[in-house]
Write a protein that holds these residues in place. Structure first.
Motif: not given
Lengths: 602, 523
Positions: A129-144
């Motif tokens: 393997p050279y990379a791993v990937e997964n989803l993460a939770f993004f939030r707009n820090t102004d709003l949340v």
């Protein structure tokens, strides 16, 4: 002459053009990589060629072609030595024997164990393997400003943002999400494939239609009902909405990180929130190098990977051209990008994206289910029940009621079958003794060691071995003594086959006279038949008064297995008469033919 | 490449056979073409594709005969096209037909010989087999040697010539004329020592990986007489089943992979049985035909209308015509992706504009009817410019005298269009219209790229089908999503079925063309 000359020039040019093709030697080491990674590898390979005096080249080929053409080019001797691909190709590659194990040796310690897991099948490592990937939770820090801890919180925030007019949408998700739906579904208790004890996926255990998946669908349905999530959102659109500040929260992977950054929205990355069933478990995918089984240069390929690629410089070069969290730990340490670290933390609860070939049957149906909910066509329950049914049909899951349940193995000849391991032999078909349980008994198997399995429908298509595993290992069976009464039982709920020594008892209108509390009581010990050690079981009595009687034989103190006249399972009662009080009556049960003989003296 | 050279040979204008040198040159070029073709065929034969090699040889023979037999000289000019057609159309067609009768799929990707060869390369360590760490040496003569150290710390020196001597100590820089290979020298030697056995008969050592050498042995041995593979690691014998293309053990388990065999009409049987069990198939067929006909006719009608409107020689009309051709010149995938974005309900310019004007926008991707409408709309974008281009040419070929005569007879513009323009244009455009219908019948690209076949149809059994899936995209889903394996045999069988459907449609349409031809004869 002029014409002749021009023709000769043309012919010569044609030849010259074809010559390089003919003359081109195969390099010592050939890689296949897609257009994203080929440029980085081009440079690395030039370096490698220079350092080691080995001719190494990369061929730029589309991802899909790398996946499908290895088995075409390989046998013709024109394939690569190394391919770069995703870990979920392993199933298809292994099905075709197209790649070989890799021995990373001492370098293995430099890789993240979870990344190595992705490329490990049956205890063998099939890729570096050279990379791993997964989803993460993004939030707009102004709003949340604060990362939500639970999915319910996400809904509450969405409601608040939309109601207050702070943002047109709160959290958004792709409307035919499957990969993107996995974190939500797992947090509510749904799953794609169940896992075996060794962590591998069991394609016979599908949880897309279970209560958890439906609950996750209902969770999304709240958004749909309130108008927060609308049809026709895909991953691209979700990122666009987030970037336009039209949506405040979403999930995406490292591949869209640059786009989010370019949008200028203040954002933070956190782990996907938890649900009632526990934390979200996003799929973890891996990118890596695999060695072709058709390669004649496998040692050189290994040497290239372990001694040249598995270095911080080479891994950072791969990272720079295609930023995804590296699998090579020294490279991770060298990366200062906090977002990459956040991605890795978000994957802490992740599970490997299944690489078994059956996964290909899942995506379409699974994604459609959410689309039905978001389009308002089906209820969550209908949508996921249908998806489950479609996946079950595509994979050919073994949950349909079997037409026959056959005991197979090295014991079949003792049942009068023409051969062992013959799933079609009716002599070893088990008989149902409940909705989901089947059984068979015999005393014909001599002492010794045997192997058994279960085959349904008279074919090998659906067979079960150790621990109820589909196509699993044979189950060993040790018979201690000749004439042992063996009871085989099989449950279609867990597909487990068991064999144990059984007991035989007389049941019928004789039981009260034999000291039982009543008649027709299989659980009564007083009428149990004693083994004669040769596969027959008997009981003699003089306790019967003159009259007509009816009896049968019941095994294991229950009605599950009972034999009547002529040894027929669940057959008619056996009638006999006792001419005088106290006449000697012998009952002999033959555990091989299942016939009960009643001898009345006088 | 054969055909490129053939074209070169045939495009030079050897029309005058009287000149001896030209005949000689022609023979030389033919020799070159044949020689190169033979080389190609030989290589392809070596790669194991005998069928294709035969096709190439037959094509070469055809070209040779056409060139050498004076009577066939007229054919010479189309021989490059003929050769291309054989290699690029006829051969794939025959090959697809052939695959349709096999179980060629994942797990059955190789011929039996290839499968056996691939398995024969697998090695295993027999119980009690020794393993060693190894260092590589080479002497002045170029021969290789290995310094082996086993787990017990004992060291040996082994050569491919049968030497296996106990030695002591750490691997030295040099041993009896053999120098230790390190760095680049070691890397360069790796390809030479792969698969080589070192040591003597009792201590045969092969290199398994960079870290390990050992008494590894061939794991899978094929016995041709018994037609069976033995897994020497477990002793299990897997007998070849030449009807299913698998090697099966007595306990029903199978070797890691099988091989492909002919399965007769099985794939067609599966199509029929799944067609009978699948409700959506009828819908898919209706949409396939509907899209092919409506899509082509609408493109044709709008293209022709544009051609009529823009017919003329003024600069403005020329500029307008050029602008109208742009969609035809832009790569299809780019256009489709742009359309996909423009139609998106959330960020697309079309729904958003409609929303702001009318307060409502059609749900293009989520409603079956609107999705079909959107596909037809995008298809017009692709096909109308093409028909406009061809139509403009056809319009100019109609003699103005015909119109003058009609005007004298008092026919209105409307009547002139229906009685003169359309029939005459159809003579030229009819075959292209048919080609367009056939192309659209198999238009996988538009269906897959715009909405991925969606929106999905609710309440179907597997495989999942969408409202805008046509036969070819449905084929794709059927053949490549079931059971997680790519079933090329089934896909080919479906391809053959579609070929016959298209063939029948084409025949019907040729009938229609003939009636158009009659029109032109009467004018």
């Amino acid at each position: 002459m002029k014409r002749l000359f021009s023709l000769m020039v043309a012919g010569g040019a044609a030849l010259l053009l074809t010559m390089p093709v003919l003359a081109q030697d195969r390099p010592d080491l050939l890689l296949w990589a897609d257009s994203t990674r080929a440029p980085a590898l081009q440079e690395l390979l030039a370096q490698f060629s220079e350092d080691y005096g080995v001719v190494a080249q990369v061929q730029e080929i589309g991802m899909g072609e790398i996946r499908s053409n290895l088995t075409v080019a390989g046998p013709a001797g024109e394939g690569p030595d190394i391919v770069i691909g995703a870990h979920d190709w392993l199933g298809e590659y292994l099905q075709n024997g197209a790649i070989v194990p890799i021995d990373l040796g001492s370098k293995a310690a430099d890789f993240s164990p979870s990344a190595l897991d992705l490329f490990t099948v049956g205890g063998q490592l099939y890729g570096m393997p050279y990379a791993v990937e997964n989803l993460a939770f993004f939030r707009n820090t102004d709003l949340v400003p604060e990362a939500p801890e639970t999915w319910d919180e996400v809904f509450a925030i969405t409601q608040e943002l939309v109601d207050s007019g702070a943002a047109p949408r709160g959290w958004v998700v792709s409307s035919n999400a499957s990969y993107d739906f996995q974190p939500v579904m797992s947090a509510f208790g749904g799953y794609v494939f169940g896992r075996n004890d060794d962590g591998s996926y069991n394609p016979q255990d599908i949880g897309i239609g279970n209560a958890g998946a439906v609950a996750a669908g209902e969770y999304i349905d709240q958004y749909v009902q309130a108008g927060y999530i609308t049809p026709d959102i895909d991953n691209d659109v979700a990122v666009t909405l987030f970037g336009n500040r039209e949506a405040a929260m979403m999930m995406t992977g490292p591949w869209f990180l640059n786009r989010v950054r370019e949008s200028g929205v203040p954002f933070a990355i956190s782990a996907p929130p938890a649900g009632p069933a526990g934390p979200s478990m996003p799929f973890i995918g891996g990118q890596g190098f695999m060695i072709s089984a058709f390669s004649q240069n496998q040692l050189l390929a290994q040497a290239f990977l372990t001694e040249f690629m598995a270095t911080t410089d080479a891994m950072l070069a791969m990272y720079n051209i295609d930023p995804r969290p590296p699998a090579f730990l020294p490279a991770v340490a060298a990366i200062e990008d906090q977002d990459m670290v956040a991605f890795q933390q978000a994957g802490a609860n992740g599970i490997p994206q299944p690489s078994i070939p059956e996964m290909a049957s899942v995506w379409g149906a699974w994604g459609n289910a959410l689309q039905f909910i978001i389009n308002g066509e089906l209820t969550p329950e209908e949508a996921y029940t249908q998806a489950q049914a479609q996946v079950v049909e595509l994979i050919g899951v073994l949950d349909a009621a079997p037409t026959s349940v056959g005991l197979v193995g090295t014991v079949q000849m003792f049942f009068g079958c023409p051969a062992d391991w013959a799933p079609e032999c009716p002599n070893t078909f088990m008989v149902a003794d409940g909705d989901t349980s089947f059984s068979l008994s015999t005393a014909a198997i001599p002492a010794g060691d045997y192997e058994i399995k279960i085959a349904l429908d008279g074919t090998w298509d659906r067979n079960f071995g150790m621990g109820g595993a589909a196509g699993g290992d044979n189950i060993p069976l040790a018979v201690a003594a000749d004439g042992t009464l063996l009871v085989f039982s099989f449950s279609t709920t867990d597909n487990v086959l068991t064999a144990s020594e059984g007991s035989a008892a007389l049941v019928g209108t004789v039981q009260a006279a034999l000291g039982c509390p009543g008649d027709w009581q299989p659980e009564c010990a007083a009428s149990e038949l004693a083994s004669n050690g040769d596969g027959t079981f008997s009981l003699s009595t003089t306790a019967l008064t003159a009259g007509d009687y009816e009896v049968k034989v019941a095994l294991n103190d229950g009605w599950g297995i009972n034999y009547g006249a002529d040894g027929v399972r669940n057959g008619d009662n056996i009638a006999f008469s006792v001419p005088s009080d106290g006449a000697a009556v012998d009952f002999v049960f033959d555990g091989t033919t299942n016939v009960l003989t009643v001898n009345v003296a006088g | 490449m054969a055909t490129t050279a053939a074209q070169a040979a045939n495009s030079g204008g050897f029309a005058a056979p009287s000149l001896k040198w030209s005949t000689a040159l022609q023979a030389l070029l033919l020799l070159l073409v044949d020689g190169f073709g033979a080389f190609l065929a030989y290589n392809i034969w070596q790669d194991g594709n005998a069928f294709f090699a035969i096709v190439i040889v037959l094509t070469l023979a055809l070209i040779t005969v056409i060139t050498l037999v004076p009577r066939l000289w007229p054919l010479k000019w189309i021989s490059p096209a003929l050769a291309l057609m054989i290699l690029l159309s006829v051969y794939p067609l025959l090959y697809t037909g052939y695959i349709a009768f096999t179980n060629f799929s994942d797990g059955h990707r190789y011929t039996k010989t290839e499968a056996v060869e691939l398995l024969a390369e697998r090695r295993y360590l027999p119980e009690g087999g020794a393993t060693y760490a190894w260092s590589l040496y080479q002497n002045a003569a170029g021969a290789y040697g290995l310094w082996l150290t086993n787990q017990a710390g004992e060291s040996f020196f082994a050569t491919p010539e049968g030497m296996f001597t106990a030695v002591s100590g750490e691997a030295p820089g040099e041993y009896e004329g053999y120098a230790l290979l390190e760095g680049g020298a070691r890397f360069r030697a790796l390809n030479s020592i792969e698969g080589v056995t070192f040591g003597d008969a009792e201590n045969a050592v092969g290199i398994q990986s960079l870290e390990t050498a050992g008494a590894f042995e061939q794991q899978w041995v094929y016995d041709a007489a018994a037609d069976a593979l033995t897994d020497r690691a477990t002793g299990v014998v897997y007998t070849a089943n030449n009807t299913t293309g698998e090697f099966t053990a007595p306990d029903g388990s199978a070797a890691p992979f099988g091989f492909w065999v002919s399965v007769g009409f099985d794939n067609f049987g599966r199509i029929i049985s799944s067609a009978l069990s699948q409700g959506p198939l009828i819908r898919v067929i209706l949409w396939t035909i509907g899209f092919a006909v409506i899509g082509s006719l609408s493109g044709f009608a709008l293209g022709l209308a544009a051609a009529l409107l823009l017919d003329g020689q003024s600069t403005w009309l020329r500029v307008l015509r050029a602008v109208m051709i742009v969609p035809y010149a832009v790569p299809g995938l780019v256009s489709v992706l742009v359309w996909r974005g423009m139609l998106n309900a959330n960020i697309g310019i079309i729904p958003q504009t409609m929303e702001s004007i009318f307060g409502w926008a059609p749900p293009f991707s989520s409603d079956p009817g609107w999705a079909k409408f959107a596909i037809l709309l995008v298809n017009i974008w692709f096909s109308a410019p093409y028909f406009m281009l061809i139509g403009s040419g056809a319009l100019q070929s109609i003699s103005s005298q015909v119109y003058e005569a009609a005007q004298v007879d008092g026919a209105s513009r409307w009547v002139q269009f229906w009685k003169i323009t359309l029939p005459l244009v159809l003579v030229a455009l009819g075959p292209l219209l048919i080609a367009s219908i056939i192309f659209n019948f198999n238009n996988f690209f538009l269906m897959e790229a715009l909405f991925g076949g969606g929106p999905p149809i609710a309440g179907t059994s597997a495989p999942p089908v969408g409202h805008t899936d046509n036969l070819i995209s449905y084929t794709y889903r059927l053949a490549f999503s079931a059971g997680g394996t790519k079933d090329y045999g089934l896909a080919s069988a479906l391809g053959v079925v579609i070929f016959f459907i298209v063939g029948i449609l084409t025949l019907l349409q040729f009938r229609l063309t003939r009636t158009w031809e009659q029109v032109s004869e009467n004018v």
